[in-house]
Design an enzyme around this catalytic site. Structure first.
Site, PDB file in Angstrom:
ATOM      1  N   GLY A  90       1.213 -10.258   5.114  1.00  0.00           N
ATOM      2  CA  GLY A  90       0.147  -9.701   4.287  1.00  0.00           C
ATOM      3  C   GLY A  90       0.666  -8.646   3.340  1.00  0.00           C
ATOM      4  O   GLY A  90       1.811  -8.211   3.433  1.00  0.00           O
ATOM      5  N   LYS A  91      -0.192  -8.232   2.442  1.00  0.00           N
ATOM      6  CA  LYS A  91       0.148  -7.205   1.457  1.00  0.00           C
ATOM      7  C   LYS A  91       0.612  -5.923   2.136  1.00  0.00           C
ATOM      8  O   LYS A  91       1.501  -5.240   1.671  1.00  0.00           O
ATOM      9  CB  LYS A  91      -1.093  -6.860   0.607  1.00  0.00           C
ATOM     10  CG  LYS A  91      -1.182  -7.650  -0.683  1.00  0.00           C
ATOM     11  CD  LYS A  91      -0.451  -6.926  -1.819  1.00  0.00           C
ATOM     12  CE  LYS A  91      -0.360  -7.773  -3.059  1.00  0.00           C
ATOM     13  NZ  LYS A  91       0.658  -8.810  -2.938  1.00  0.00           N
ATOM     14  N   ARG A  92      -0.012  -5.615   3.258  1.00  0.00           N
ATOM     15  CA  ARG A  92       0.159  -4.280   3.809  1.00  0.00           C
ATOM     16  C   ARG A  92       1.603  -3.982   4.215  1.00  0.00           C
ATOM     17  O   ARG A  92       2.152  -2.961   3.829  1.00  0.00           O
ATOM     18  CB  ARG A  92      -0.774  -4.093   4.996  1.00  0.00           C
ATOM     19  CG  ARG A  92      -0.966  -2.653   5.322  1.00  0.00           C
ATOM     20  CD  ARG A  92      -2.182  -2.448   6.203  1.00  0.00           C
ATOM     21  NE  ARG A  92      -1.990  -1.261   7.030  1.00  0.00           N
ATOM     22  CZ  ARG A  92      -1.887  -0.034   6.549  1.00  0.00           C
ATOM     23  NH1 ARG A  92      -1.946   0.177   5.253  1.00  0.00           N
ATOM     24  NH2 ARG A  92      -1.704   0.990   7.356  1.00  0.00           N
TER      25      ARG A  92
END
Ligand code: GLU
Ligand code: ZN
Length: 408
Positions: free
Chosen positions: A259-261
């Site tokens: 994911g982006k995180r």
């Protein structure tokens, strides 16, 4: 043993974003393989897709590699015998090969519009059969048909004529792979505006830059048959094809796409978060590789000394930011005290606690207090919070190590 040519591997990022975990894991394995074998590590910037590329990302890619200690032997800034190393400066070469492929019949003009190709594909699919991509409609156009298309004002793309049969190659990580060519439709080499596609540029450059090994992420495995087809069209003998090694996917902890995180976050994000390059390299190495004794802590030099593609795992690796953090804490503890001070100083400056450079008084406080926190933080960003109270007023404050120890 036959005489092997010296190893040449490349890291070939597309500067359409900052380098992230997946990219750097690839760069690291390429670098380690080159260093281990005494080979050459080439950096090539794949910036032909002008709609997605930003020059700033080229600069930041070089910066990130330098910060991590992944030095390249040939590439931007260093130069080398097979340059230029920016694909945008090599467009003439790709075009020359397209011309040759058209002459030899390895490629042909296709006048279909994107909509026409898509409509025929949808129709074939609903009929339950037929090719899954381009159907080869323009493979054998007559001169009349070609003239008619040109009359209509259509501008053609150039497609490679995929041979019938199957493509087989041995991947150093995944073993022997066979892909039926019917699943590999005739693909576009050059757009109607004359610009090259990735598959053309990557294959031409890997040949012209004399790559012996292509070590890269699993996401590119499916493009390999197309690249092999371009090598063949170029007349490269099979015995001179580079050897492929596709590194396992990097997934999130739950097996999800990164994911982006965290995982998709750029390496500069981790740098700003107070991670050491030593920790990032050590941790990313573990995403698919481990040294012979399975220890989990090593330096970049040790990785280079011990790296072996035969020990690369083919199962997907899982990115665990907590593990990265714990390795980061270990690497922080391993720094010698003066080096630790050097690493935290920019973070103290950024927090407004010391000048740039720190004043003599500030430096003294930091020198005395730093060892007291070195064993207790896992990210450099924790330093300002822990040392702030000692640095509030630089003009009057002197620190007594015993007092500071009590506070901390
Ligand atoms: N430029 C490609 C990418 O960033 C990689 C090319 C390759 O390694 O073959 O995805
Ligand atoms: Zn066509």
């Amino acid at each position: 043993m036959t005489d092997q040519p010296p190893v040449r591997v490349r890291f070939a990022p597309s500067p359409s974003g900052d380098l992230h975990v997946g990219n750097i894991r690839t760069a690291l394995f390429d670098w380690a393989f080159a260093r281990h074998t005494g080979g050459v590590f080439v950096l090539r910037i794949e910036d032909t897709d002008q709609s997605r590329v930003l020059p700033a990302y080229i600069e930041s890619a070089l910066d990130t590699l330098r910060w991590l200690g992944l030095d390249w032997d040939e590439g931007p800034e260093t130069g080398g015998p097979y340059g230029p190393y920016l694909q945008s400066e090599r467009l003439g070469l790709y075009n020359d090969w397209v011309v040759k492929f058209l002459e030899s019949g390895h490629a042909y003009y296709c006048y279909c519009t994107t909509d026409e190709v898509a409509a025929r594909r949808a129709a074939a699919r609903s009929g339950g059969s037929g090719p899954s991509g381009y159907d080869g409609r323009c493979r054998n156009l007559t001169p009349d048909q070609t003239a008619a298309y040109q009359e209509e004002g259509r501008r053609p793309v150039v497609r490679l004529r995929m041979p019938d049969g199957a493509t087989t190659f041995t991947d150093l990580v995944r073993g022997e792979i066979t892909i039926e060519n019917e699943h590999v439709p005739d693909f576009v080499l050059q757009r109607a505006d004359g610009s090259p596609l990735y598959t053309l540029a990557v294959a031409v450059d890997d040949v012209l830059m004399k790559m012996t090994h292509i070590v890269r992420g699993d996401d590119l495995l499916s493009s390999t048959p197309r690249q092999l087809a371009v090598y063949r069209a170029m007349g490269v003998p099979e015995s001179e094809f580079p050897v492929f090694a596709h590194l396992p996917f990097v997934l999130g902890l739950e097996g999800e796409k990164l994911g982006k995180r965290y995982g998709a976050a750029s390496i500069s994000f981790y740098r700003d978060e107070g991670f050491l390059p030593e920790a990032i390299c050590n941790y990313l190495a573990l995403l698919g590789w481990s040294p012979g004794d399975n220890r989990e802590s090593f330096t970049l030099a040790e990785m280079a000394a011990e790296f072996d593609l035969a020990r690369v795992n083919k199962n997907p690796a899982r990115f665990d930011v907590q593990k990265l953090e714990s390795i980061n804490g270990d690497k922080i503890r391993e720094l010698d005290p003066a080096e630790f001070v050097r690493r935290i100083t920019p973070f103290l400056h950024q927090a407004g606690l010391v000048g740039d450079p720190p004043s003599a008084a500030q430096a003294e406080v930091v020198d005395v207090a730093a060892p007291l926190i070195q064993g207790r933080i896992s990210k450099l960003t924790e330093a300002p919070g822990m040392l702030g109270f000692l640095l509030v007023d630089e003009t009057e404050f002197t620190v007594d190590p015993e007092d500071a120890a009590k506070f901390l």
